[in-house]
Design a protein around this motif. Structure first.
Motif, mmCIF file in Angstrom:
data_model
loop_
_atom_site.group_PDB
_atom_site.id
_atom_site.type_symbol
_atom_site.label_atom_id
_atom_site.label_comp_id
_atom_site.label_asym_id
_atom_site.label_seq_id
_atom_site.Cartn_x
_atom_site.Cartn_y
_atom_site.Cartn_z
ATOM 1 N N ILE A 174 0.849 -1.197 0.000
ATOM 2 C CA ILE A 174 0.000 0.000 0.000
ATOM 3 C C ILE A 174 0.880 1.242 0.000
ATOM 4 N N ASP A 184 8.046 9.502 16.345
ATOM 5 C CA ASP A 184 6.682 9.082 16.685
ATOM 6 C C ASP A 184 5.624 9.695 15.777
ATOM 7 N N TRP A 185 5.908 10.859 15.274
ATOM 8 C CA TRP A 185 4.833 11.591 14.589
ATOM 9 C C TRP A 185 4.934 11.578 13.079
ATOM 10 N N GLN A 200 4.671 9.164 10.951
ATOM 11 C CA GLN A 200 3.620 8.386 10.278
ATOM 12 C C GLN A 200 2.287 9.120 10.271
ATOM 13 N N VAL A 201 2.018 9.836 11.358
ATOM 14 C CA VAL A 201 0.788 10.627 11.407
ATOM 15 C C VAL A 201 0.829 11.682 10.315
ATOM 16 N N GLY A 241 0.442 10.015 6.909
ATOM 17 C CA GLY A 241 -0.939 9.585 6.676
ATOM 18 C C GLY A 241 -1.825 10.765 6.312
ATOM 19 N N LEU A 242 -1.739 11.817 7.098
ATOM 20 C CA LEU A 242 -2.596 12.971 6.835
ATOM 21 C C LEU A 242 -2.177 13.661 5.542
ATOM 22 N N PHE A 259 -0.988 12.312 3.048
ATOM 23 C CA PHE A 259 -1.465 11.520 1.939
ATOM 24 C C PHE A 259 -2.944 11.766 1.657
ATOM 25 N N VAL A 260 -3.731 11.914 2.750
ATOM 26 C CA VAL A 260 -5.150 12.244 2.578
ATOM 27 C C VAL A 260 -5.275 13.566 1.826
ATOM 28 N N THR A 282 -4.495 13.194 -1.867
ATOM 29 C CA THR A 282 -5.586 12.535 -2.579
ATOM 30 C C THR A 282 -6.751 13.495 -2.809
ATOM 31 N N MET A 300 -10.389 1.571 4.665
ATOM 32 C CA MET A 300 -9.257 0.825 5.213
ATOM 33 C C MET A 300 -9.046 1.146 6.682
ATOM 34 N N ALA A 340 -6.876 6.979 0.502
ATOM 35 C CA ALA A 340 -7.029 8.054 1.483
ATOM 36 C C ALA A 340 -7.344 7.478 2.852
ATOM 37 N N PHE A 359 -6.560 4.631 3.848
ATOM 38 C CA PHE A 359 -5.345 3.981 4.339
ATOM 39 C C PHE A 359 -4.452 5.001 5.031
ATOM 40 N N GLY A 360 -4.378 6.208 4.447
ATOM 41 C CA GLY A 360 -3.602 7.273 5.099
ATOM 42 C C GLY A 360 -4.133 7.528 6.496
ATOM 43 N N ILE A 361 -5.472 7.609 6.625
ATOM 44 C CA ILE A 361 -6.071 7.826 7.937
ATOM 45 C C ILE A 361 -5.737 6.661 8.858
ATOM 46 N N ILE A 417 -3.086 4.647 8.893
ATOM 47 C CA ILE A 417 -1.738 4.636 9.474
ATOM 48 C C ILE A 417 -1.583 5.790 10.462
ATOM 49 N N ALA A 418 -2.250 6.920 10.187
ATOM 50 C CA ALA A 418 -2.156 8.040 11.129
ATOM 51 C C ALA A 418 -2.794 7.647 12.467
ATOM 52 N N GLN A 462 -0.620 5.181 14.418
ATOM 53 C CA GLN A 462 0.542 5.800 15.056
ATOM 54 C C GLN A 462 0.093 6.638 16.245
ATOM 55 N N LEU A 463 -1.054 7.312 16.126
ATOM 56 C CA LEU A 463 -1.583 8.094 17.241
ATOM 57 C C LEU A 463 -1.823 7.187 18.443
ATOM 58 N N ASN A 487 1.333 6.386 20.001
ATOM 59 C CA ASN A 487 1.891 7.497 20.763
ATOM 60 C C ASN A 487 1.186 7.659 22.096
ATOM 61 N N GLN A 493 -5.606 -3.985 12.325
ATOM 62 C CA GLN A 493 -4.944 -4.543 11.143
ATOM 63 C C GLN A 493 -5.141 -6.037 11.019
#
Lengths: 410, 651, 246
Positions: free
Chosen positions: A305, A355-356, A358-359, A362-363, A365-366, A369, B390, B453, B455-457, B459-460, B463-464, B467, B576
């Motif tokens: 992905i 830590d951050w 990936q956040v 992810g965002l 990437f949203v 898109t 996702m 999109a 999927f982006g949410i 992974i975010a 990770q949150l 954390n 997951q």
């Protein structure tokens, strides 16, 4: 108007020139033949990045041009890595074993050597015999052939099954994801014959090259990766520039129409799917000797992905977009998760990027898109003054993988 | 003081024998005084029997004290007493019959009876009988537990003696069962044993199988001619068959001293290494010894010279194997008993098989309900709306973490679960609505972009969670009343948590059907998904409906998360683990049909359990093969089990 | 005269609804034919069956002089046999230029390998130019087809069909959404095409059908209701009932 291939596709020439300059620069700055401004480990990182760019090109061909959102191409990448890894591990262990057995009073028989290698390799999973899949591990030419054949054959069989039953759109994505998950779970087993979750390791040690320092090996692999990327880019550009490109883009936007024109859509999809799987396998075979280790986690669905994410961020349907996306995101990921990025103090909280990141990714990437479907590659359109067609938000075809208004050029 | 003590002593000295006269337990002890004093394992039996058979009320106490080394003998007159240590080597003697203190004595005037461990065991066996007849049912049950844990031949008679007087029906049944089990092992009469064995035909108890299995245990043996007459032969074995490979057969001969050991490759190498002379072994240069043939040549040269023993050749091995008879013999010598045991075990195995099938079905059902629970939210967002989310797995994860956080605040587990379920729904509903408003509604009809999109949410969010809660698993503890399992018999059982999840899955199915078929919202949802433009023209606001539907699907995922959290460990990767299976469930079942999802979950659950049953050691392989099966299944039914056909399905 | 396409006794149903009910139909090698019928008469399903998109429950679809069955082939094989189809809504590859669209449609080997190594010859380019001339898009050749007007897209699609050099052309409502002038051009194109091949036009618009001046087949509830010249069928009592309601 109908001049040479390069005249029709100026971006190919620009790309190859930039790649050559980049390779030259890294060589001159590397430790092996240059000033040493770039460390050997960073040369490896750059070499690996080039391999990721190559697999991103494969992904762009299959998704950006043909409209198949495959969530399995990193599995092919991993398979390529496993195939070359088997030889690397076998050959290197053979050298070590032969050396240690040479101390014995009685010279070892071939069977004894083989048993000793097996014990050495499979001791961690409690085995001492070679599984059937290692039958050709002793032979570099055969394993090199398998780098191409195994991902190719898997893609051919899977693709034939999937395309034949006309699975399209998200269903196909889910199906490819399931295939990837099945492969990863299989590799995770200890009795898969590929050392379970230990994976194959020590791949950076090239058998028979013990005397050559890693700095030289790494720059050789960097060159090989750059050459493979150049070749892959040329091949992809050749495929998409002619009538073949017309047909696969037609399949992306409206496959039923292509079918009624008399083209065997399934055949084309299978062709592209298999060919890109082979490209992915080659990229993986170049990547993992530089990474040094491969394990089943690398094959997990999430990696595939991410591959789609790179292509989307770079801008799908343009080859240089895939390269930019893969290079940028993977290098940024390395930078952020490697702890090199400076932490961001907010007063009440300190944002530690390990830590951050990936956040953020992810965002980010949203956002890409939603607001920039043409990705980073779209920036070149701004420079070149190309505009999107005004279609009041309509897509360019009825299929799920078709181009969106803002992905297209006028 | 000393005079006083002495006078008491004197008095007792006179009173002692007199006391024995009207003190029956003391009398019994005195009758066996020699044996007790000798305290030898070989001779003590009659004394123990005398005490336990005396029928006196104190018999049990005497045996217990004796076993605990608390029975003392007064040196002066040889009478027996219980004693208490009252410090400074002084003991207070207590009369056995009356329990009255008799006076204090210096340790030097007393002898402690010190039974060795063998005698203590015999006393214990004698005591069992008392314990089996103890007025307290709990003690009787303890005694039964002790016997079934560690049975001895001597228990059998005691057990038999106690059955008739047993008042508690439950204990009586247990005693009768245990008696039969002990009969199998210890009764000297073969007929009684066979009867007991036959009584266990088709019995599912683990204890029955534990009693029967040793009877049919076999060992292998090899003899030169015919097997001895007095042995209970199970079967003859042919070397080279599946039951006995030639290597194993030859090893048997070697163990029995009937043949010389074979030369292993390691031994050969060691022998060769020990005889290197001038770089040659047996005339063969050392550096040529890298093939098996060369080594054999060198070794036989050494053997010919007599420096090493000759190794058995292939021909000799074959000759030895063909000239001996190999067979399996039972440890149990009575063929009638082994035959009966085999028959009983066969009947048991059949019944166990049936029940294992039932247990497997229960397992499969509970796995299916977990998949269904994980997939039902998806059946709404993906199945009904066609939105591929996702981050669905992360909504499940959010629900599970909600349960965990609530438990940190509300310590009562029942209350916290009851709070967590609606709270999880509200939270994930809100998250779902937010996601629909901010992201998904811009991407309707672009499922591939939605996939990436979301999927982006995903992974975010993952990770949150990492954390906030860290990477280690967080406990979500179930209330006490969900602990334990519903046990049908020794083979079939199901834990209450799984039953609860099953019930929850059914409840969700009912809720889904109710909302879709009986409410205004359901009607509008169906209208919007079937024809948005038409629905809009009839005054339905598709935006609102989409938002609510997506929220509903997400909310259900949250509630499912609480349930799954009770059963699995709560980590940021919880979602997951379920996402691919959930999508598979919906796709296999047939998109857009809740019954399809139910069937899909059942199919996948049973399939996985079935494959696990075939290869129990490897759940990873089960998952791999299950996914491969699904991929093949989709070849033949691309639209799932329940497929919407024709034009209504769209393309 | 042997027929080019022979459909006999074909039935198909979706969830109990009989979309096509024992339909038989025949057309010769160079003939223009119009198919009319009310909504749900099975016009589109008929085309779906001939082009391989839908498999009938029963019946035969035979093709050409050799009487090959089309039912055993998939869409692309049928298209290669020489059946071209134009959809109701114009479907061209909007992300590609008019030139590329026509080039893709040009009758050539369609196997992936030969397409990959295909190089345009001067003759091919001339043929594309000729087709563009025919459909009136000569000066639009290098525009993206997505930017064409609705009518231009319809012509481009017809041009692509002609480039395929089919023996049978199935055209679904070609005049929908066209201006009067565009309709005339379309009529000419179809009439011209029908000189060398069979053309079947499905149309709602009676005026357009009348202008085609060809034999008309009326479909109703999945079966042929009437067949003949436009004047003949419009006077048919049943046809009037079906179109105007009782």
């Amino acid at each position: 108007m109908r001049d040479s291939f390069f005249a029709k596709n100026p971006s190919v020439l620009i790309f190859l020139t930039l790649l050559a300059l980049f390779t030259l620069a890294v060589t001159l700055l590397g430790e092996a033949h240059g000033t040493g401004a770039i460390s050997t480990s960073f040369v490896k990182t750059l070499g690996k990045t080039l391999c990721l760019c190559l697999v991103a090109i494969a992904m762009d061909l299959v998704w950006g041009y043909t409209g198949i959102l495959s969530l399995g191409h990193f599995a092919f990448f991993g398979l390529g890595g496993y195939m070359i890894g088997m030889w690397l591990m076998y050959a290197r262990t053979e050298l070590i074993v032969a050396e240690s057995l040479a101390q014995a009073e009685i010279p070892p028989t071939p069977d004894e050597i083989r048993d000793a290698i097996a014990t050495q390799i499979f001791g961690v999973v409690g085995g001492s015999e070679f599984p059937a899949v290692w039958a050709f591990a002793h032979s570099l030419p055969i394993q090199l052939a398998l780098v191409v054949l195994v991902p190719g054959a898997l893609a051919l069989v899977f693709g034939w099954l999937a395309f034949r039953s006309r699975v399209t759109g998200v269903y196909l994505s889910i199906l490819t994801q399931a295939m990837t998950l099945a492969l990863a779970l299989y590799l995770f087993q200890n009795d898969s014959g590929l050392r379970g979750n230990n994976g194959l390791s020590g791949l950076q040690n090239i058998p028979g090259a013990g005397d050559i320092p890693q700095s030289i090996i790494s720059i050789r692999f960097f060159w090989a990766s750059a050459a493979a990327l150049a070749a892959g880019y040329l091949l992809a550009a050749f495929m998409v520039s002619g009538k073949f490109g017309s047909v696969i883009r037609g399949i992306r936007d409206d496959e039923a129409r292509v079918r009624f024109l008399g083209y065997s859509v399934e055949g084309y999809k299978l062709f592209v799917f298999t060919l890109t799987a082979v490209i992915a396998g080659v990229a993986g075979a170049l990547y993992y000797p530089q990474a040094g280790i491969i394990n089943p986690a690398e094959v997990a669905p999430i990696a595939s992905i991410y591959l789609a994410v790179w292509v989307a961020i770079g801008g799908r349907g343009r080859l240089y977009g895939a390269v930019i996306g893969a290079a940028l995101v993977s290098l940024l990921s390395t930078w952020f998760t490697g702890g090199q990025a400076p932490a961001l103090p907010l007063g009440f909280y300190t944002v530690d990027w390990v830590d951050w990141w990936q956040v953020l990714l992810g965002l980010g990437f949203v956002l890409v898109t939603l607001f920039a479907p043409s990705g980073i590659g779209g920036l070149f359109d701004l420079v070149a003054g190309r505009r999107h067609p005004d279609r009041h938000g309509a897509d360019l075809g009825p299929d799920k993988g078709s181009f969106r208004e803002r992905e297209a050029e006028q | 003081m000393r005079i006083l003590l002495a006078s008491v002593y004197l008095f007792l000295l006179i009173a002692g024998p007199a006391a024995a006269q009207d003190n029956p337990i003391q009398q019994v002890l005195q009758e066996n005084r020699d044996l007790l004093e000798e305290s030898s394992r070989r001779t003590i039996g009659p004394a123990i029997d005398a005490i336990s058979d005396s029928g006196l009320p104190q018999a049990q106490a005497v045996l217990e004290k004796w076993q605990a080394k608390e029975l003392w003998q007064r040196e002066a007159d040889g009478l027996f007493f219980f004693a208490e240590d009252i410090g400074s080597d002084t003991y207070r003697l207590i009369d056995i019959a009356t329990g009255a203190p008799v006076g204090s004595y210096d340790e030097d005037d007393l002898d402690q009876l010190k039974p060795n461990s063998g005698i203590r065991g015999m006393i214990g066996a004698a005591l069992v009988r008392f314990q089996l007849m103890d007025p307290d049912p709990a003690k009787r049950a303890d005694a039964l537990d002790a016997i079934s844990r560690d049975a001895e031949a001597s228990h059998l008679d005691a057990l038999r003696g106690s059955i008739a007087d047993e008042t508690d029906p439950g204990l009586k049944a247990r005693k009768a069962r245990l008696e039969r089990i002990l009969t199998i092992a210890y009764d000297p009469d073969p007929a009684a044993r066979i009867a007991a064995i036959q009584s266990f035909k088709g019995d599912l108890g683990v204890d029955a199988r534990a009693a029967l299995n040793p009877l049919v245990a076999t060992t292998r043996a090899a003899v030169t001619d015919a097997p001895p007459e007095d042995e209970n032969i199970a079967r003859l074995l042919r070397p080279g068959s599946d039951a006995l490979s030639e290597v194993e057969a030859y090893a048997l001969l070697v163990d029995a001293g009937l043949a010389p050991p074979r030369l292993s490759l390691d031994d050969q190498r060691a022998a060769l290494a020990a005889h290197i002379e001038n770089g040659r072994v047996g005339g063969v240069p050392v550096d040529r010894l890298d093939t098996v043939a060369a080594r054999d040549r060198a070794y036989s040269a050494l053997a010919d010279a007599g420096t090493v023993p000759a190794a058995a050749t292939e021909a000799e091995v074959a000759q030895a194997l063909s000239s001996h008879v190999f067979y399996e013999r039972y440890a149990e010598t009575d063929p009638a008993v082994t035959e009966a045991a085999n028959a009983a075990l066969g009947a048991i195995a059949f019944k166990v098989g049936l029940n294992q099938g039932a247990d497997l079905a229960l397992d499969a059902l509970s796995l299916a309900s977990i998949y269904f629970l994980a997939a039902i939210g998806l059946a709404i967002t993906f199945g009904v709306m066609g939105v591929i989310n996702m981050a669905h797995g992360e909504f499940i994860m959010m629900g599970a973490y909600t349960g965990y956080v609530v438990q940190q605040v509300v310590p009562n587990y029942t209350a916290s679960i009851l709070i967590a379920l609606p709270l999880a729904f509200v939270l994930t509903f809100a998250a779902g609505v937010a996601m629909e408003r901010l992201v998904i509604r811009w991407l309707y009809n672009r499922p591939l972009e939605t996939l990436l999109a979301t999927f982006g949410i995903s992974i975010a969010l993952q990770q949150l969670a990492k954390n906030i809660f860290g990477t280690q698993a967080r406990p979500l503890t179930s209330p006490d009343w969900l602990d334990g399992a519903l046990v049908f018999n020794d083979v079939v059982s199901i834990s209450y948590i799984r039953i609860a999840i099953f019930v929850l899955a059914l409840a969700f199915l009912a809720l889904f059907l109710f909302i879709m078929r009986r409410t205004r919202l359901g009607l509008e949802v169906r209208a919007v998904t079937q024809n948005p433009r038409m629905a809009a023209s009839m005054g339905i606001n598709p935006d609102r409906i989409n938002m609510l539907t997506f929220g509903l699907g997400s909310g259900i995922a949250g509630v499912a998360g609480v349930a799954i959290g009770l059963y699995a460990k709560v980590t940021s990767e919880l979602g997951q683990d379920y996402i691919v299976q959930s999508f598979m469930t919906v796709v296999v079942g047939g998109v857009g049909n809740i019954w399809g999802t139910l069937l899909g979950a059942t199919l996948i659950g049973s399939l996985q359990k079935g494959i696990e049953w075939l290869n129990p050691s490897n759940t990873l392989a089960a998952q791999t093969y299950m996914i491969l099966f699904i991929i093949l299944f989709i070849q033949f039914r691309p639209r799932g089990i329940i497929a919407l056909r024709g034009r209504a399905a769209g393309d | 005269m042997t027929s080019l396409l022979e459909v006999s006794g074909v039935s198909v149903s979706f969830d109990g609804f009989n979309a096509i009910n024992n339909l038989s139909f025949e057309i010769g090698p160079a003939e223009l034919r119009a198919i009319i019928g009310p909504n749900g008469a099975g016009k589109t399903t008929f085309m779906d069956i001939v082009t391989g998109k839908t498999r009938p429950d029963e019946g035969h679809v035979l093709w050409g002089g050799m009487n090959k069955s089309l039912l055993k082939m998939n869409e692309s094989q049928i298209a290669r046999e020489g059946v071209g189809r134009k959809f109701q809504r114009p479907t061209v590859f909007e992300d590609q230029s008019v030139f590329d669209n026509l080039m893709m449609a040009l009758k050539k080997n369609r196997a992936p390998w030969s397409v990959l190594f295909y190089r345009q010859s001067a003759a091919d380019r001339a043929r594309v130019a000729e087709l563009a001339e025919e459909i009136g898009l000569s000066d639009q050749l290098h525009r993206k087809s997505g930017e064409l007007s609705h009518g231009q897209k319809q012509w481009l699609e017809i041009g692509m069909l002609l480039a395929q050099e089919p023996k049978l052309l199935l055209v679904d409502e070609p005049a929908a959404g066209m201006t009067l002038a565009e309709r005339e051009h379309t009529t000419d194109l179809l009439k011209e095409a029908a000189k060398t091949r069979a053309v079947v036009v499905v149309e709602h618009d009676m005026e357009f059908v009348r202008r085609l001046g060809c034999k008309v087949t009326v479909l109703h509830e999945g079966a042929v209701l009437a067949e003949g010249s436009i004047d003949h069928v419009t006077q048919n009592r049943q046809v009037i009932d079906v179109y105007l309601g009782r």
